[in-house]
Design a protein around this motif. Structure first.
Motif, PDB file in Angstrom:
ATOM      1  N   SER A 152      10.985  89.576 -84.623  1.00  0.00           N
ATOM      2  CA  SER A 152       9.101  89.840 -84.152  1.00  0.00           C
ATOM      3  C   SER A 152       8.037  90.044 -85.461  1.00  0.00           C
ATOM      4  O   SER A 152       7.652  90.010 -85.588  1.00  0.00           O
ATOM      5  N   TRP A 153       9.845  91.695 -85.780  1.00  0.00           N
ATOM      6  CA  TRP A 153       8.972  92.608 -87.036  1.00  0.00           C
ATOM      7  C   TRP A 153       8.547  91.713 -88.413  1.00  0.00           C
ATOM      8  O   TRP A 153       7.540  91.965 -89.025  1.00  0.00           O
ATOM      9  N   TRP A 154       9.925  90.709 -88.651  1.00  0.00           N
ATOM     10  CA  TRP A 154       9.524  89.864 -89.545  1.00  0.00           C
ATOM     11  C   TRP A 154       8.228  89.237 -89.692  1.00  0.00           C
ATOM     12  O   TRP A 154       7.468  88.668 -90.535  1.00  0.00           O
ATOM     13  N   LEU A 155       7.973  88.383 -88.387  1.00  0.00           N
ATOM     14  CA  LEU A 155       6.842  87.833 -88.337  1.00  0.00           C
ATOM     15  C   LEU A 155       5.616  88.745 -88.208  1.00  0.00           C
ATOM     16  O   LEU A 155       4.558  88.027 -89.172  1.00  0.00           O
ATOM     17  N   GLY A 156       5.522  89.692 -87.613  1.00  0.00           N
ATOM     18  CA  GLY A 156       4.603  90.712 -88.238  1.00  0.00           C
ATOM     19  C   GLY A 156       4.556  90.707 -89.367  1.00  0.00           C
ATOM     20  O   GLY A 156       3.461  91.012 -90.248  1.00  0.00           O
ATOM     21  N   ILE A 157       5.481  90.969 -90.161  1.00  0.00           N
ATOM     22  CA  ILE A 157       5.157  92.579 -91.394  1.00  0.00           C
ATOM     23  C   ILE A 157       4.833  90.756 -92.652  1.00  0.00           C
ATOM     24  O   ILE A 157       3.564  91.034 -93.072  1.00  0.00           O
ATOM     25  N   TYR A 158       5.299  89.574 -92.502  1.00  0.00           N
ATOM     26  CA  TYR A 158       5.074  88.298 -93.370  1.00  0.00           C
ATOM     27  C   TYR A 158       3.562  88.430 -92.499  1.00  0.00           C
ATOM     28  O   TYR A 158       2.672  87.760 -93.715  1.00  0.00           O
ATOM     29  N   ALA A 159       3.428  88.748 -91.795  1.00  0.00           N
ATOM     30  CA  ALA A 159       1.940  87.858 -91.218  1.00  0.00           C
ATOM     31  C   ALA A 159       0.703  89.289 -91.722  1.00  0.00           C
ATOM     32  O   ALA A 159      -0.098  87.649 -91.782  1.00  0.00           O
ATOM     33  N   LEU A 160       1.465  89.974 -91.695  1.00  0.00           N
ATOM     34  CA  LEU A 160       0.087  91.191 -92.367  1.00  0.00           C
ATOM     35  C   LEU A 160       0.357  91.066 -93.517  1.00  0.00           C
ATOM     36  O   LEU A 160      -1.312  91.010 -93.935  1.00  0.00           O
ATOM     37  N   PHE A 161       1.477  90.714 -94.888  1.00  0.00           N
ATOM     38  CA  PHE A 161       0.692  90.527 -96.244  1.00  0.00           C
ATOM     39  C   PHE A 161       0.363  89.346 -96.484  1.00  0.00           C
ATOM     40  O   PHE A 161      -0.542  88.892 -96.844  1.00  0.00           O
TER      41      PHE A 161
END
Length: 177
Positions: A152-161
């Motif tokens: 979920s954090w990876w998804l969040g970081i990816y989605a943010l950038f």
């Protein structure tokens, strides 16, 4: 191509805003982010399967290929039931699917940037978004069982950038509209 993209610059910005909103959700509620996605995926498969099944039976007298829609509908219903009744297996499958999607869209974003390089400035931002997509996908392939919170954090970081870069590209496209 640039004129067509520029007409709908706001859709590029909207994609970026939605990605950032998803990133916030992934950071605030990491343990339920993928669970929510699995439920939505299961519900979608189930509803889509029911509609395909109904459509297939409705056209059975007028179309000889009606059985294709019936088969598609049955598969959708089964997939929906699996998603809703076995979310753990579905999350692992979904991680693989997200990884594949990220790599493929990353490659396509880089191809688009190369095609646009003579028409817009700073197309490198789309290349960076594509590279982030590919890196994210490769990381997911390497660590598929790393845990829902980490994913979920990876998804969040990816989605943010991704969101930041898409908003920037959309703003650049607006100048051509």
């Amino acid at each position: 191509m640039i004129r067509e993209l520029a007409k709908y610059w706001w859709l590029v910005v909207l994609r970026g805003v939605l990605a950032i909103l998803f990133a916030v959700m992934a950071f605030v509620w990491p343990s339920i982010t993928l669970s929510i996605l699995v439920v939505f995926l299961g519900a979608y498969f189930l509803v889509d399967g029911i509609f395909s099944l109904a459509h297939g039976f409705r056209i059975r007298k007028t179309d000889t290929h009606w059985w294709v829609l019936v088969l598609e509908g049955l598969l959708g219903i089964v997939a929906g039931i699996v998603c809703l009744s076995m979310p753990g297996i579905t999350v692992v499958f979904m991680v693989g699917l997200i990884a594949l999607w990220s790599v493929v869209t990353g490659i396509l974003e880089i191809i688009l940037a190369v095609r646009l390089r003579k028409e817009i400035q700073n197309e490198w931002m789309l290349v960076v978004a594509g590279v982030f997509s590919i890196i994210f996908g490769v990381l997911l392939f390497m660590q598929p069982l790393a845990g829902v919170v980490v994913i979920s954090w990876w998804l969040g970081i990816y989605a943010l950038f991704f969101g930041i870069f898409m908003i920037t590209v959309g703003a650049r496209l607006k100048k051509f509209a």
